[in-house]
Scaffold this active site. Structure first.
Site, PDB file in Angstrom:
ATOM      1  N   GLN A 205       0.834  -1.206   0.000  1.00 38.28           N
ATOM      2  CA  GLN A 205       0.000   0.000   0.000  1.00 38.28           C
ATOM      3  C   GLN A 205       0.866   1.253   0.000  1.00 38.28           C
ATOM      4  O   GLN A 205       0.336   2.358  -0.071  1.00 38.28           O
ATOM      5  CB  GLN A 205      -0.873   0.038   1.257  1.00 38.28           C
ATOM      6  N   PHE A 236      -6.286  -3.956   3.230  1.00 40.95           N
ATOM      7  CA  PHE A 236      -7.043  -3.554   4.427  1.00 40.95           C
ATOM      8  C   PHE A 236      -6.170  -2.948   5.527  1.00 40.95           C
ATOM      9  O   PHE A 236      -6.516  -3.015   6.703  1.00 40.95           O
ATOM     10  CB  PHE A 236      -7.845  -4.734   4.990  1.00 40.95           C
ATOM     11  N   GLU A 240       0.203  -1.776   4.636  1.00 39.07           N
ATOM     12  CA  GLU A 240       0.603  -0.369   4.724  1.00 39.07           C
ATOM     13  C   GLU A 240       2.059  -0.266   5.158  1.00 39.07           C
ATOM     14  O   GLU A 240       2.835   0.485   4.587  1.00 39.07           O
ATOM     15  CB  GLU A 240      -0.311   0.393   5.693  1.00 39.07           C
ATOM     16  N   ARG A 318      -6.007   7.791  16.821  1.00 39.54           N
ATOM     17  CA  ARG A 318      -7.315   7.749  16.153  1.00 39.54           C
ATOM     18  C   ARG A 318      -8.369   7.124  17.068  1.00 39.54           C
ATOM     19  O   ARG A 318      -9.539   7.542  17.059  1.00 39.54           O
ATOM     20  CB  ARG A 318      -7.247   7.017  14.810  1.00 39.54           C
ATOM     21  N   ARG A 350      -8.153  -1.394   8.570  1.00 35.88           N
ATOM     22  CA  ARG A 350      -9.390  -0.638   8.279  1.00 35.88           C
ATOM     23  C   ARG A 350     -10.057  -0.105   9.555  1.00 35.88           C
ATOM     24  O   ARG A 350     -10.539  -0.884  10.375  1.00 35.88           O
ATOM     25  CB  ARG A 350     -10.345  -1.554   7.539  1.00 35.88           C
ATOM     26  N   THR A 450      -4.043  11.809  10.555  1.00 39.42           N
ATOM     27  CA  THR A 450      -3.872  12.708  11.699  1.00 39.42           C
ATOM     28  C   THR A 450      -2.431  13.197  11.800  1.00 39.42           C
ATOM     29  O   THR A 450      -2.148  14.145  12.515  1.00 39.42           O
ATOM     30  CB  THR A 450      -4.298  12.029  13.011  1.00 39.42           C
ATOM     31  N   ALA A 519      -6.027   5.609   5.318  1.00 38.27           N
ATOM     32  CA  ALA A 519      -6.859   6.638   5.946  1.00 38.27           C
ATOM     33  C   ALA A 519      -8.080   6.983   5.102  1.00 38.27           C
ATOM     34  O   ALA A 519      -8.622   8.079   5.214  1.00 38.27           O
ATOM     35  CB  ALA A 519      -6.035   7.892   6.262  1.00 38.27           C
ATOM     36  N   GLU A 730     -12.983   3.087   5.113  1.00 43.20           N
ATOM     37  CA  GLU A 730     -12.994   2.687   6.517  1.00 43.20           C
ATOM     38  C   GLU A 730     -14.333   2.865   7.238  1.00 43.20           C
ATOM     39  O   GLU A 730     -14.759   1.968   7.975  1.00 43.20           O
ATOM     40  CB  GLU A 730     -11.912   3.459   7.284  1.00 43.20           C
TER      41      GLU A 730
END
Lengths: 790, 483
Positions: A205, A236, A240, A318, A350, A450, A519, A730
């Site tokens: 990702q 998902f 990442e 988050r 996710r 964020t 995100a 998400e």
């Protein structure tokens, strides 16, 4: 085959996924499908069988002698840095003197066949000295084992207001880990170029980070490494950061053997080695009045980060930012910390902490309602963020364009909530073992990284002389339909048919220094970057065409602003006879020495977030949605069936309703897995017990609602985003909390809602049966009528 | 004696003689396909038959030389097992002019997102298309249970099935079926012995040959449908040196319906057993409805599931209450064993090394018998039992229990009866009071373990609860005789 159906209005149309016809014919190429010459070697990762141990010694000599084995590498063979931490540099690529979890990579093998690689692995001799382990959140808290310092956010004076509240309840909630279970396990193929060049095909990702880490472990500049990804077979969040690992290992073997190498993790190895959704142990105290208005709350969030930081701090943040979900709480404090344990480092999944934060507040509301003998939906509605007042979150961001109330009104009506609530009560009165339950829960999810600087994207758009367009952008395709949306955006902006636009495989040599596709922001960010590039090209073309037409018509010149792009043509709207097809215009532009290649860039405006103060505007906007789920639970076996689900979800003006509905449905079902059957278990040595689909159960076709009604909220354009759309990805995941609370509602009916069921997440059939037993016991001890709710 | 195998792929007969080291008799069909440059569509998602990303369709000639289509997990099939069959992959469906109707429907409904599970799903839909016209939701769900999708939530895939399977199975390949059937008939079906440096693979055609081979090679691993044995290769990476594949032995594929009993050949695949037992053995039908997936039931055999003697083998706990008997045969003769006596321990049976399970005999239940079967698993479908239970009670006219059989899976090292509970029930009235008095006794007979599927405590509670559920379900069926 006939060409693509004609789509003259490329956006807001339910056009199929751009790869759909390749998916269904098996022609879609994934990393493992790339044809490589016979020199290809199989890479294998040897990982730790121990959760925590000192490596006293190891001997690779016998393994290196196995015929067909071309390399056996340890950390000593890494030419660059032995480091893969994406944010904090706390993750070695290959273990040095210590292993800190089962599944940690120690050695790498490249061989001509898998059997040879396995034989070599068997011949590696390692001596360990066992060290004490920490395997649970409770152990970590007891031993003060944390990653980084704790974080706090506060508004008002919750401690004081709790004391003043009419009612107070406190408790704790455990939410479980979740395995990504992307159908395509982690995979990477590396092929050498000339000199130090490394061509990498990685299911990632985050190609730019993959590129950077490979350059660092190899000790070469980043301009020698090209990372490309056509598509992933699901990600998902699991690819990442943790795709980097497989990519680095593959690159090391490729570099050492000077031959193409591929590593594809076997499913069980993937499940054992890679991180999961963070499990949380959350504690809370909440104060409220007789009416159920929330007055104050204190939350303590403890996540299990595993053995290294990975993205745990951002995920924790988050979770803190979503501990309010859709509710205004005047006085709130959130204390949060990441536990360090001897498990693989947990990672993005996710929702990225959102689900864990929201599960907590939804659980709290549910308890408050049971305490007050009210329908939880009443309590929810009462506490929704207001439109003009009570509309500032505990971190200072105003909830603008609040869709909660409109969604609530529409969904309560369309789901026939009140009638069904009565019918459920009647059913439960006449049924001893089978119980029904229902819950309607909201989602308010903040859109933006964020970590503010990550909110940027780039694009490179080329037009060729036949009028076809090639779009490159920094986002990656993992099934979410990003490339389809980018194709639609480019086609719409150029005013051409969709089949004129192709979206290229994501490639770090085309668009550099990108953020992860994460995100939920892929379409928001890259869509704007693509538009920016298209605008540049259109402006160049318009300028040149205006000149051209003015030269042709000296009396009535064409103004650049009159040149419009529509219906596969370019036209001077003041002089409509001056029209040229898009395809015919491009050779002309080439003759007129106009550059038909442009980059685009975008950064999200007007966000700002002070991490240390925990105050500001971290999110560009919020996505909203609600789900009403009704279940039937067999309290003797713990099996549940979803009878009906109604969802209404807000995606602004949808770029592609078919793709967005698919995201909403898929997210909800994936969330249902997290809240019901997907249970991760480790043994007391830190071995993953649920390491294959044999024991780890994601939803099957039979687990979806018998009656499944999903709609997108209509007529709600989102200001200041690409074509007034909203992120999807998400937010729908958390709609599944309605399933979890519907099951709890059904179990609660066993004791006629007089007691709070002991419940955790996921609500496996074991949790359901044990909670039922517990309720029966409490009913025997406190006969109805005498029983307090708490 | 044949030493190679032949099958139809891409409309042509392909022969493999196992002379290349890269293809062995235990190479799976999935790995074989993926080794070809032109067949990368089938994907490996799990290598254990749980995800279906590798689903292909096998075309097999029936007695009337018509091709029957079955979806199977190609990761669980050893290459020699497709001898004489047509191997159909996702690459074979579309024509120059158009996608296959199931493919087009998947495109139109948005049935693919990441696309990795899609080739397998398309093949399951193709088999559904060929075998059903206007399938109802239950049939669609059953066809797709063996295909996991992590992206879509399945709704558009179900819709694609409903939209496309409406042409009585007729598609562009229908015109070619007679030619393909001819190709399949042309493939010699006699016995095979495939010998490589590491493997000896016997593929006999007759029961006598099979028994003789078992006599000569008692250690040879028996392959019926290979769904269990294949895992030793795909998951444990074992080198299986000697294999006896009985899948081509016709005598093991017969079903005989007598007035008092049903005899099922050990090689009959579970999906066909399901059809055969539906009328007279409803508890068995309930069991098959949640047994594995269609792809598994198209491969796995009744003999294989019984013979593997797993403590969580669902057929055992469902067959024992029906007083099933197992017929074992060796060169020197045959014998019958009560299924209840057949399993002796964890994956241990009374079968002698030179014996084969040839038949299972099911006596048809008497009027007053009520038999039910239950399964508790984390996921309702395509999951292994945490606890399973097969119950039978015979009740007389005064609502007294004459006989009770309570068989549990997942509660001990083998499928086992709750003898103290059974003894207690004898002669008692079939009432809730009796059940509640019996429930604690079940605990005496078992000492279950905690594992990935559930805790010891959960297993104990559920074992008791299932008896209560049985009573609750049956009281209506015993003419309201009970309170």
């Amino acid at each position: 085959m006939p060409p693509h159906k004609s789509h003259n209005k490329p956006v807001k149309q339910a056009v199929p996924h751009e790869s759909a016809s390749k998916h269904v014919t098996g022609e879609a190429v994934y990393v493992d499908d790339i044809l490589v010459n016979r020199q290809l070697l199989v890479g294998r990762v040897v990982y730790s069988p121990h959760a925590h141990a000192r490596i006293k010694s190891f001997d690779l000599s016998a393994a290196r002698c196995v015929p067909g084995v071309h390399a056996v590498l340890s950390y000593k063979d890494i030419p660059g840095h032995n480091q893969m931490g994406p944010v904090v540099k706390d993750e070695v690529c290959l273990a040095e003197n210590e292993v800190v979890c089962v599944g940690q990579a120690m050695f790498l093998i490249a061989a001509e066949t898998e059997d040879q690689a396995r034989e070599a692995e068997r011949l590696i001799r390692i001596e360990y000295e066992h060290l004490p382990t920490i395997l649970t959140i409770d152990e970590a808290i007891a031993q003060n084992s944390f990653l980084g310092p704790s974080r706090t956010m506060q508004r008002g004076n919750p401690d004081q207001e709790l004391q003043k509240a009419q009612h107070r309840i406190k408790g704790e909630l455990r939410t479980g880990a979740q395995e990504h279970w992307y159908l395509e396990s982690q995979v990477c193929l590396c092929i050498l170029g000339e000199g130090r060049e490394m061509n990498v095909f990685s299911s990632t990702q985050h190609p730019s980070e993959t590129q950077a880490l490979i350059a660092e472990v190899l000790g070469i500049p980043k301009n020698e490494v090209v990372v490309e990804i056509r598509r992933m077979g699901g990600a998902f969040g699991g690819k990442e950061t943790q795709a980097n690992h497989t990519a680095c290992w593959t690159a090391l073997l490729c570099n050492a053997t000077r031959r193409p190498v591929k590593i594809r993790l076997f499913r069980d190895d993937d499940m054992k080695m890679t991180g999961k959704r963070h499990r949380f142990l959350s504690r809370y105290e909440v104060g409220f009045d007789d009416e159920g208005n929330l007055l104050a709350a204190t939350f303590e969030l403890n996540s299990d980060g595993g053995c290294a930081a990975d993205l745990s701090f951002a995920i924790l943040e988050r979770a803190m930012l979503h501990a309010d979900n859709a509710y205004y709480i005047p006085n709130v404090s959130v204390l949060a910390r990441v536990c360090k344990t001897n498990l693989p480092s947990n990672t993005a999944f996710r929702g990225f902490g959102g689900p864990q934060g929201m599960a907590l507040i939804e659980h709290v509301i549910d308890r408050v309602a049971r305490f007050l003998h009210q329908d939880p939906l009443e309590i929810r509605h009462k506490n929704f963020y207001g439109i003009d007042s009570r509309n500032v979150t505990h971190y200072g961001e105003t909830v603008e364009h609040n869709r909660l109330h409109i969604i609530y009104e529409q969904l309560v009506a369309s789901s026939e909530y009140d009638e069904r609530r009565k019918a459920i009560a009647a059913f439960n009165n006449s049924s001893e073992f089978l119980k029904k339950g229902m819950a309607l829960t909201p989602v308010k999810f903040g859109i933006s990284f964020t970590t503010t600087f990550l909110n940027q994207a780039g694009a490179l758009v080329n037009i060729y002389k036949d009028g076809t367009i090639l779009v490159n952008h920094g986002g990656t395709e993992m099934g979410q339909g990003l490339h389809t949306k980018m194709q639609q955006v480019a086609a719409a902006e150029f005013g051409v048919n969709l089949d004129k636009v192709k979206v290229n495989a994501t490639n770090t040599s085309k668009v550099p220094n990108t953020s992860a596709t994460a995100a939920s922001a892929g379409a928001d960010l890259n869509g704007m970057a693509v538009k920016n590039a298209v605008d540049t090209l259109k402006s160049r073309i318009a300028e040149s065409l205006a000149q051209y037409w003015s030269e042709q018509n000296p009396d009535t010149s064409t103004a650049q602003h009159s040149v419009h792009f529509e219906n596969d043509s370019i036209v001077d709207i003041e002089h409509p006879a001056r029209r040229i097809s898009f395809a015919d215009a491009m050779p002309l532009m080439n003759l007129r020495q106009v550059s038909l290649s442009a980059t685009g860039f975008y950064k999200t405006p007007d966000i700002g977030w002070d991490k240390t103060k925990g105050w500001g505007k971290p999110f560009h906007y919020y996505a909203f949605g609600m789900a009403c789920t009704e279940v039937l639970v067999d309290t003797l076996t713990g099996h549940h069936t979803i009878l009906r689900t109604d969802i209404l979800h807000d995606v602004g003006d949808s770029l592609n309703p078919q793709i967005d509905l698919g995201q909403v449905e898929g997210g909800y079902i994936q969330g249902n897995g997290w809240v019901t059957t997907e249970e991760i278990k480790w043994d007391d040595k830190g071995n993953l017990l649920t390491h294959s689909p044999d024991t780890y159960k994601i939803p099957s076709v039979q687990d979806i609602p018998k009656d499944f009604r999903v709609h997108l909220l209509q007529n709600v354009p989102n200001p200041d985003t690409i074509r007034r759309s909203k992120a999807v990805a998400e937010p729908p995941f958390m709609l599944a909390l309605s399933t979890w609370l519907a099951i709890k509602d059904a179990v609660s009916a066993v004791a006629n809602h007089a007691f709070e069921p002991s419940f955790s997440l996921p609500a496996t059939n074991e949790v359901i049966v044990l909670a039922t037993e517990d309720l029966k016991k409490r009913m025997r001890e406190n006969p109805p009528g005498e029983a307090p709710t708490q | 004696m044949r030493s190679s195998i032949s099958f139809v792929l891409d409309g042509k007969v392909v022969t493999e003689d196992f002379s290349k080291p890269s293809v062995t008799p235990t190479t799976t069909v999935l790995n074989y396909l993926r080794s070809l440059p032109t067949h990368k569509g089938a994907k490996e998602g799990c290598a254990e038959g749980d995800c279906g990303a590798c689903t292909v369709v096998l075309g097999e000639l029936d007695a009337g030389n018509t091709i029957r289509y079955k979806a199977v997990d190609s990761c669980l099939v050893f290459l020699p097992m497709i001898h004489g069959k047509q191997l159909i992959t996702v690459e074979n469906l579309k024509t120059e002019a158009a996608l296959h109707p199931v493919q087009q429907a998947m495109v139109d409904t948005g049935g693919s997102q990441c696309g990795y599970c899609t080739p397998g799903i398309v093949m399951s839909l193709f088999a559904l298309y060929k075998n059903h016209d206007h399938p109802d939701r239950n049939v669609i769900d059953d066809a797709l249970t063996g295909n996991l999708c992590r992206c879509t939530g399945y709704k558009p895939i179900v819709e694609a099935a409903a939209r496309s399977c409406i042409h009585q199975g007729i598609d562009s390949s229908s015109n070619d079926e007679i030619r393909i059937a001819g190709l399949l008939q042309s493939i010699p079906r006699h016995s095979a012995l495939i010998q490589t440096s590491n493997h000896t693979y016997f593929q006999p055609r007759t029961l006598l040959e099979a028994l003789t081979l078992k006599h000569q090679h008692p250690k040879a691993i028996i392959i019926g449908g290979s769904t269990d044995v294949a895992l030793r290769v795909t998951k444990n990476h074992e080198q299986l040196r000697q294999l006896l594949d009985v899948s081509l032995v016709d005598e093991l594929h017969t079903i005989r319906n007598h007035s008092e009993s049903l005899s099922i050949g050990s090689g009959v695949v579970l999906n066909e057993v399901w059809s055969a037992v539906e009328a007279d053995f409803p508890a068995l039908a309930d069991m098959f409805a949640v047994f594995g997936s269609l792809q598994i039931r198209n491969l796995a055999t009744l003999g294989g599931n019984i013979g593997s003697a797993s403590p969580i083998g669902d057929t055992l706990s469902a067959l024992i209450p029906y007083n099933a008997r197992v017929v074992l045969e060796r060169v020197s003769g045959r014998r019958e064993v009560e299924l209840d006596q057949f399993v002796t321990g964890y994956r241990k049976t009374v079968r002698k090394p030179d014996e084969l399970i040839v038949e299972i005999i099911l006596p048809k239940p008497k009027q007053r018998s009520v038999v039910k079967w239950y399964k508790v698993s984390k996921r309702k479908d395509l999951d292994i039992s945490t606890v399973s239970a097969g119950f039978r009670i015979d009740i007389n006219d005064t609502n007294q229990i004459q006989n009770a059989m309570l068989v549990y899976g997942g509660m001990a090292e083998r499928v086992k009866r709750s003898s103290s509970a059974e003894a207690f029930l004898q002669g008692k009235p079939w009432t809730r009071e009796t059940i509640e008095a019996t429930m604690p006794l079940i605990d005496n007979d078992f000492n279950p373990i905690s594992d990935a599927r559930g805790s010891k405590e959960f297993r104990r509670i559920v074992a008791r609860n299932l008896l209560l559920k049985f009573w609750d379900d049956t009281r209506k069926e015993t003419n309201g005789a009970a309170a």
